[in-house]
Design a protein around this motif. Structure first.
Motif, PDB file in Angstrom:
ATOM      1  N   GLY A  48     -20.805 -75.099  22.583  1.00 33.84           N
ATOM      2  CA  GLY A  48     -21.060 -76.247  21.720  1.00 33.84           C
ATOM      3  C   GLY A  48     -21.910 -75.932  20.508  1.00 33.84           C
ATOM      4  N   ASP A  49     -22.387 -76.985  19.906  1.00 31.61           N
ATOM      5  CA  ASP A  49     -23.113 -76.893  18.641  1.00 31.61           C
ATOM      6  C   ASP A  49     -24.615 -77.114  18.812  1.00 31.61           C
ATOM      7  N   VAL A  50     -25.149 -76.671  19.945  1.00 29.35           N
ATOM      8  CA  VAL A  50     -26.572 -76.834  20.229  1.00 29.35           C
ATOM      9  C   VAL A  50     -27.179 -75.462  20.497  1.00 29.35           C
ATOM     10  N   GLU A  51     -28.401 -75.263  20.012  1.00 25.58           N
ATOM     11  CA  GLU A  51     -29.143 -74.033  20.311  1.00 25.58           C
ATOM     12  C   GLU A  51     -30.380 -74.392  21.126  1.00 25.58           C
ATOM     13  N   TRP A  52     -30.845 -73.413  21.904  1.00 22.45           N
ATOM     14  CA  TRP A  52     -31.987 -73.617  22.800  1.00 22.45           C
ATOM     15  C   TRP A  52     -33.095 -72.652  22.438  1.00 22.45           C
ATOM     16  N   SER A  53     -34.331 -73.166  22.463  1.00 26.51           N
ATOM     17  CA  SER A  53     -35.472 -72.318  22.140  1.00 26.51           C
ATOM     18  C   SER A  53     -36.704 -72.814  22.889  1.00 26.51           C
ATOM     19  N   PHE A  54     -37.868 -72.291  22.490  1.00 29.27           N
ATOM     20  CA  PHE A  54     -39.133 -72.563  23.172  1.00 29.27           C
ATOM     21  C   PHE A  54     -40.227 -72.705  22.131  1.00 29.27           C
ATOM     22  N   GLY A  55     -41.125 -73.671  22.357  1.00 34.90           N
ATOM     23  CA  GLY A  55     -42.224 -73.867  21.427  1.00 34.90           C
ATOM     24  C   GLY A  55     -43.433 -74.481  22.101  1.00 34.90           C
ATOM     25  N   PHE A  56     -44.512 -74.567  21.348  1.00 35.98           N
ATOM     26  CA  PHE A  56     -45.790 -75.068  21.844  1.00 35.98           C
ATOM     27  C   PHE A  56     -45.811 -76.584  21.963  1.00 35.98           C
ATOM     28  N   GLY A  57     -46.558 -77.048  22.930  1.00 34.83           N
ATOM     29  CA  GLY A  57     -46.838 -78.468  23.093  1.00 34.83           C
ATOM     30  C   GLY A  57     -47.991 -78.621  24.067  1.00 34.83           C
ATOM     31  N   LYS A  58     -48.596 -79.781  24.100  1.00 35.09           N
ATOM     32  CA  LYS A  58     -49.731 -80.000  25.005  1.00 35.09           C
ATOM     33  C   LYS A  58     -49.301 -80.266  26.437  1.00 35.09           C
ATOM     34  N   SER A  59     -48.090 -80.788  26.605  1.00 36.71           N
ATOM     35  CA  SER A  59     -47.599 -81.072  27.950  1.00 36.71           C
ATOM     36  C   SER A  59     -46.082 -81.015  27.965  1.00 36.71           C
ATOM     37  N   GLY A  60     -45.524 -81.044  29.167  1.00 33.95           N
ATOM     38  CA  GLY A  60     -44.071 -81.012  29.317  1.00 33.95           C
ATOM     39  C   GLY A  60     -43.510 -79.622  29.124  1.00 33.95           C
ATOM     40  N   GLU A 102     -39.838 -73.432  34.190  1.00 37.33           N
ATOM     41  CA  GLU A 102     -40.538 -72.136  34.144  1.00 37.33           C
ATOM     42  C   GLU A 102     -41.269 -71.883  32.819  1.00 37.33           C
ATOM     43  N   TRP A 103     -40.934 -72.654  31.787  1.00 40.80           N
ATOM     44  CA  TRP A 103     -41.507 -72.435  30.458  1.00 40.80           C
ATOM     45  C   TRP A 103     -42.211 -73.693  29.954  1.00 40.80           C
ATOM     46  N   PRO A 104     -43.358 -74.052  30.578  1.00 35.36           N
ATOM     47  CA  PRO A 104     -44.103 -75.219  30.092  1.00 35.36           C
ATOM     48  C   PRO A 104     -44.619 -74.984  28.669  1.00 35.36           C
ATOM     49  N   ALA A 105     -44.667 -76.052  27.901  1.00 28.37           N
ATOM     50  CA  ALA A 105     -45.095 -75.966  26.504  1.00 28.37           C
ATOM     51  C   ALA A 105     -46.505 -75.390  26.373  1.00 28.37           C
ATOM     52  N   ALA A 106     -47.376 -75.717  27.307  1.00 30.76           N
ATOM     53  CA  ALA A 106     -48.771 -75.267  27.234  1.00 30.76           C
ATOM     54  C   ALA A 106     -48.920 -73.756  27.451  1.00 30.76           C
ATOM     55  N   THR A 107     -47.862 -73.084  27.931  1.00 31.44           N
ATOM     56  CA  THR A 107     -47.945 -71.631  28.144  1.00 31.44           C
ATOM     57  C   THR A 107     -47.525 -70.839  26.914  1.00 31.44           C
ATOM     58  N   TYR A 108     -47.156 -71.542  25.848  1.00 30.86           N
ATOM     59  CA  TYR A 108     -46.753 -70.856  24.616  1.00 30.86           C
ATOM     60  C   TYR A 108     -47.910 -70.004  24.099  1.00 30.86           C
ATOM     61  N   ASP A 109     -47.601 -68.782  23.717  1.00 28.52           N
ATOM     62  CA  ASP A 109     -48.561 -67.882  23.091  1.00 28.52           C
ATOM     63  C   ASP A 109     -47.824 -67.172  21.961  1.00 28.52           C
ATOM     64  N   LEU A 110     -48.334 -67.280  20.759  1.00 30.11           N
ATOM     65  CA  LEU A 110     -47.668 -66.740  19.577  1.00 30.11           C
ATOM     66  C   LEU A 110     -47.302 -65.266  19.731  1.00 30.11           C
TER      67      LEU A 110
END
Length: 167
Positions: A48-60, A102-110
């Motif tokens: 399809g026409d959707v891409e998936w990625s990961f980013g920072f957030g305080k929750s979720g 497995e990839w909570p937003a709060a675990t984001y590290d640049l």
């Protein structure tokens, strides 16, 4: 078989539709001219026409989707076909559900756990080659340098009593 596509963006978050000129110059110099790498955001498209990625957030979950090649937070740089997978849509959905937890937003590290690390993981699960190393080279180098400084500092501090009387 379905294509797995990596969308690479200049890696800065600015106002929608804008990218830092500095980052674009860095990417032009270090990736386009020198072939080393740069500051990039990446996302994976399959089915399809959707891409998936990961980013920072305080929750979720930090896992998010956007229209393929059209993430409004970045400027699109390049589209790379990584290969083809025989994983079904249902299996892809199952993998994404797992990664969402497995990839909570709060675990984001640049430097150590960013969108490019997520794309590596996703491609591994899809059974296609991982994204080219240049995409995350700057973050990996920064992470290695940070670990070296922390380890050296810990080593020096653990031996501080040896140096107490030395001037």
């Amino acid at each position: 078989m379905v294509k797995v596509i990596l969308h690479v963006y200049h890696g800065t978050k600015c106002e929608p539709g804008q990218t830092s000129n500095t980052v674009m110059k860095v990417n032009r110099m270090f990736k386009d001219i020198m072939g080393i790498g740069g500051i990039f955001h990446s996302a994976v498209q399959v089915y399809g026409d959707v891409e998936w990625s990961f980013g920072f957030g305080k929750s979720g979950s930090g896992v998010f989707r956007s229209p393929a090649g059209k993430n409004s937070q970045y400027t699109h740089y390049e589209r790379i076909v990584l290969g083809e997978t025989d994983i079904s849509k249902n299996e892809v959905n199952h993998i994404l559900v797992e990664l969402i937890s497995e990839w909570p937003a709060a675990t984001y590290d640049l430097l150590a756990r960013n969108c490019n690390h997520f794309c590596n993981e996703l491609c591994g699960r899809f059974g296609v080659p991982k994204p080219p190393g240049w995409i995350n080279r700057f973050a990996n180098a920064g992470h290695a340098a940070t670990k070296t400084v922390v380890n050296t500092s810990s080593w020096v501090n653990s031996r501080s009593s040896v140096w107490d009387g030395v001037r």
